[in-house]
Design an enzyme around this catalytic site. Structure first.
Site, mmCIF file in Angstrom:
data_model
loop_
_atom_site.group_PDB
_atom_site.id
_atom_site.type_symbol
_atom_site.label_atom_id
_atom_site.label_comp_id
_atom_site.label_asym_id
_atom_site.label_seq_id
_atom_site.Cartn_x
_atom_site.Cartn_y
_atom_site.Cartn_z
ATOM 1 N N ASP A 36 0.912 -1.171 -0.010
ATOM 2 C CA ASP A 36 0.191 0.046 0.076
ATOM 3 C C ASP A 36 0.941 1.251 0.153
ATOM 4 O O ASP A 36 2.062 1.261 0.618
ATOM 5 C CB ASP A 36 -0.889 0.032 1.402
ATOM 6 C CG ASP A 36 -1.732 0.978 1.448
ATOM 7 O OD1 ASP A 36 -2.550 1.086 0.642
ATOM 8 O OD2 ASP A 36 -1.641 2.038 2.163
ATOM 9 N N ILE A 37 0.506 2.359 -0.868
ATOM 10 C CA ILE A 37 1.416 3.412 -0.813
ATOM 11 C C ILE A 37 0.570 4.377 0.172
ATOM 12 O O ILE A 37 -0.521 4.843 -0.148
ATOM 13 C CB ILE A 37 1.383 3.867 -2.147
ATOM 14 C CG1 ILE A 37 1.943 2.965 -3.263
ATOM 15 C CG2 ILE A 37 2.208 5.152 -2.387
ATOM 16 C CD1 ILE A 37 3.452 2.546 -2.838
ATOM 17 N N ASP A 130 -1.694 19.160 -11.729
ATOM 18 C CA ASP A 130 -1.120 19.062 -12.945
ATOM 19 C C ASP A 130 0.744 19.771 -12.777
ATOM 20 O O ASP A 130 0.751 20.793 -12.880
ATOM 21 C CB ASP A 130 -1.670 19.744 -13.939
ATOM 22 C CG ASP A 130 -1.083 19.611 -15.335
ATOM 23 O OD1 ASP A 130 -0.281 18.872 -15.559
ATOM 24 O OD2 ASP A 130 -1.453 20.527 -16.037
ATOM 25 N N GLU A 164 7.513 20.025 -19.777
ATOM 26 C CA GLU A 164 6.334 19.479 -20.446
ATOM 27 C C GLU A 164 5.427 20.497 -21.230
ATOM 28 O O GLU A 164 4.884 20.327 -22.153
ATOM 29 C CB GLU A 164 5.756 18.538 -19.634
ATOM 30 C CG GLU A 164 4.554 17.531 -20.335
ATOM 31 C CD GLU A 164 3.134 18.259 -20.292
ATOM 32 O OE1 GLU A 164 2.189 17.667 -20.856
ATOM 33 O OE2 GLU A 164 2.814 19.166 -19.647
ATOM 34 N N GLU A 165 5.016 21.606 -20.351
ATOM 35 C CA GLU A 165 4.063 22.400 -20.674
ATOM 36 C C GLU A 165 4.389 23.304 -21.824
ATOM 37 O O GLU A 165 3.302 23.767 -22.473
ATOM 38 C CB GLU A 165 3.795 23.747 -19.628
ATOM 39 C CG GLU A 165 3.219 22.803 -18.208
ATOM 40 C CD GLU A 165 1.790 22.100 -18.262
ATOM 41 O OE1 GLU A 165 1.254 22.261 -19.400
ATOM 42 O OE2 GLU A 165 1.268 21.502 -17.371
ATOM 43 N N ASP A 192 0.342 11.619 -15.442
ATOM 44 C CA ASP A 192 0.276 13.140 -15.833
ATOM 45 C C ASP A 192 -1.338 13.572 -15.080
ATOM 46 O O ASP A 192 -2.246 13.445 -15.989
ATOM 47 C CB ASP A 192 0.421 13.674 -17.011
ATOM 48 C CG ASP A 192 0.227 15.401 -17.233
ATOM 49 O OD1 ASP A 192 0.215 15.986 -16.325
ATOM 50 O OD2 ASP A 192 0.672 15.599 -18.550
ATOM 51 N N HIS A 279 -4.722 24.373 -15.208
ATOM 52 C CA HIS A 279 -3.712 25.430 -15.685
ATOM 53 C C HIS A 279 -4.092 26.618 -15.013
ATOM 54 O O HIS A 279 -3.751 27.888 -15.312
ATOM 55 C CB HIS A 279 -3.706 25.555 -16.864
ATOM 56 C CG HIS A 279 -2.729 24.233 -17.675
ATOM 57 N ND1 HIS A 279 -2.744 24.394 -18.942
ATOM 58 C CD2 HIS A 279 -2.221 23.306 -16.996
ATOM 59 C CE1 HIS A 279 -1.904 23.273 -19.137
ATOM 60 N NE2 HIS A 279 -1.491 22.554 -18.064
ATOM 61 N N ASP A 298 -1.630 3.305 -5.732
ATOM 62 C CA ASP A 298 -1.461 2.126 -5.414
ATOM 63 C C ASP A 298 -1.622 1.175 -6.937
ATOM 64 O O ASP A 298 -0.832 0.226 -7.003
ATOM 65 C CB ASP A 298 -2.819 1.678 -4.597
ATOM 66 C CG ASP A 298 -2.484 1.887 -3.133
ATOM 67 O OD1 ASP A 298 -1.669 2.407 -2.579
ATOM 68 O OD2 ASP A 298 -3.496 1.711 -2.389
HETATM 69 N N1 DPN Z 1 -1.727 17.588 -17.896
HETATM 70 C C1 DPN Z 1 -2.011 18.387 -19.011
HETATM 71 C C2 DPN Z 1 -0.906 19.398 -19.082
HETATM 72 O O1 DPN Z 1 0.292 19.011 -18.806
HETATM 73 O O2 DPN Z 1 -1.013 20.397 -19.531
HETATM 74 C C3 DPN Z 1 -2.053 17.698 -20.504
HETATM 75 C C4 DPN Z 1 -2.973 16.438 -20.476
HETATM 76 C C5 DPN Z 1 -4.328 16.957 -20.627
HETATM 77 C C6 DPN Z 1 -2.615 15.267 -20.319
HETATM 78 C C7 DPN Z 1 -5.233 15.855 -20.518
HETATM 79 C C8 DPN Z 1 -3.331 14.196 -20.196
HETATM 80 C C9 DPN Z 1 -4.802 14.443 -20.438
HETATM 81 ZN ZN ZN Z 2 0.238 17.748 -17.121
#
Ligand code: DPN
Ligand code: ZN
Length: 309
Positions: A36-37, A130, A164-165, A192, A279, A298
Site C-alpha cells: 500500500d502506498i 498538474d 512538458e508544458e 500526468d 492550468h 496503489d
Molecule cells: N496534464 C496536461 C498538461 O500537462 O497540460 C496535459 C494533459 C491533458 C494530459 C489531458 C493528459 C490529459
Molecule cells: Zn500535465
C-alpha cells in the site's frame, strides 16, 4: 500541455474485469505484491511543492527558480533512498531545463521499465494536480521500491520531466538522446494528473498488455475505468510512442466535463470539469482528491511490481 477543446470522442467504457486465478497461476512462483502506498507521504511531497511555489512567485514553471527547487527536493529523497540519480540539461526559450532520472540498481537493463511524470507547472500557478500529483505519486512508489528492497528481474527507471508544458520538451529531448538505447526500454508508463478534485479513472489504451495491468487492478478494487481520450498526444508518453516504445498510463481528468454516467460510477459532480483549476492559480494543494490520489498511486505500485518482475 494545453490544446483547444477536442470534440470529445465517445469514451469507451471498460468492463471491470474481476481477477480470477487459473491453475497455472496458482502454481507459478509468486511475485510479492506491491505494498500500500501511504497517501500521507504523497501529500507531504505535495505540501513541499506548494511551499516551493509559494517561495518562488507562485509557480514551478520551466525557467523559474521554483522548477529547479522542485528537482532538488525530489532528487534529495531519491539519493537518500539509494537510487542512482542524474540530471539531464536542455535549453528551451533561452532557459535551461532539467530532467531528473533515477535508476534503481539491478535488473536487466536491456528490458528497462520506465515510469515518468512531468515536474514543471504552467506559469499561472503551482501545478499541484498538474502534475505535482504524478510527480509526488511516482516518488512515493520509488521510495516504496527502496523500502521493500525490491529485486526486479527488469531494470527500473523513474523520470521527472522538465518543460512538458511547452510541448513535452524535456521528455522529447530524453528520447532524442537515447539513440540505440531506445530498444532497451520495454515499457514507458506516464502519470500526468492523478489527483483531480472531481476525479475520473482513465487508462491509456495504446498497448493492450500495459492497459490490462491497470484495468485488472481497478477491477479487483471494483473501480470502473474508461479509456483515456483527453490526453491523447498531450503528455510525455507521446515522444516515447513516436519512438516505437510501448506506453501506458493513468489520468484522473483535466478540463473535460464529468457526465451523469461518470458521476454515477465515480461520485463527484456531473456537469463540472474533472479539474476546474486546470492550468490556473487555484491548482494548489487544496486541489486534490485524496482518495483518487491514493487509488492511482496503489495502481502505479502494482504495475511497477508486476511489469518489472
Ligand atoms: N496534464 C496536461 C498538461 O500537462 O497540460 C496535459 C494533459 C491533458 C494530459 C489531458 C493528459 C490529459
Ligand atoms: Zn500535465
Amino acid at each position: 500541455m494545453r490544446r483547444a477543446a477536442l470534440a470529445a470522442g465517445a469514451a469507451t467504457a471498460v468492463a471491470a474485469l474481476l481477477g480470477t486465478t487459473t491453475a497455472a497461476q496458482a502454481t507459478a512462483p509468486r511475485t510479492a505484491s506491491a505494498p500500500d502506498i501511504p497517501v500521507a507521504g504523497i501529500k507531504a511531497h505535495l505540501d513541499k511543492l506548494q511551499s516551493i511555489a509559494d517561495a518562488n512567485g507562485g509557480t514551478r514553471a520551466h525557467g523559474q527558480p521554483g522548477y529547479k527547487a522542485s528537482v532538488d527536493y525530489i532528487k534529495g529523497k531519491l539519493d537518500a533512498a539509494g537510487f542512482t540519480t542524474s540530471i539531464q540539461e536542455f535549453t528551451n526559450g533561452g532557459a535551461t531545463g532539467y530532467n531528473l532520472i533515477a535508476d534503481w540498481p539491478g535488473g536487466a537493463e536491456d528490458s528497462t521499465v520506465m515510469v515518468g511524470s512531468h515536474l514543471d507547472s504552467v506559469d499561472a500557478g503551482p501545478g499541484i494536480n498538474d502534475d505535482g500529483s504524478g510527480s509526488a505519486g511516482i516518488l512515493e512508489v520509488a521510495l516504496a521500491v527502496a523500502k521493500e528492497h525490491l529485486k526486479p528481474a527488469k531494470h527500473l527507471r523513474f523520470a521527472w520531466w522538465g518543460d512538458e508544458e511547452d510541448g513535452m520538451v524535456g521528455s522529447g529531448h530524453y528520447v532524442d538522446t537515447l539513440g540505440a538505447d531506445r530498444s532497451k526500454i520495454s515499457a514507458y508508463l506516464n502519470f500526468d494528473m492523478i489527483g483531480s478534485p472531481n476525479p475520473g479513472y482513465f487508462v491509456y489504451h495504446y498497448n493492450d498488455e500495459l492497459a490490462k495491468v491497470f484495468t485488472d487492478w481497478f477491477g479487483t478494487k471494483k473501480i470502473a475505468t474508461e479509456w483515456d481520450t483527453e490526453g491523447d498526444g498531450r503528455s510525455d508518453h507521446a515522444p516515447f510512442q513516436r519512438a516505437g516504445i510501448p506506453v501506458g498510463g493513468l489520468f484522473s481528468g483535466a478540463d473535460y466535463i464529468k457526465t451523469d454516467a461518470q458521476a454515477k460510477n465515480w461520485g463527484g459532480t456531473a456537469g463540472k470539469a474533472f479539474d476546474a483549476c486546470y492550468h490556473r492559480a487555484c491548482d494548489t494543494s487544496k486541489n486534490i482528491d485524496d482518495t483518487a490520489l491514493h487509488n492511482h498511486a496503489d495502481a502505479i505500485a502494482n504495475a511497477v511490481w508486476q511489469l518489472s518482475s
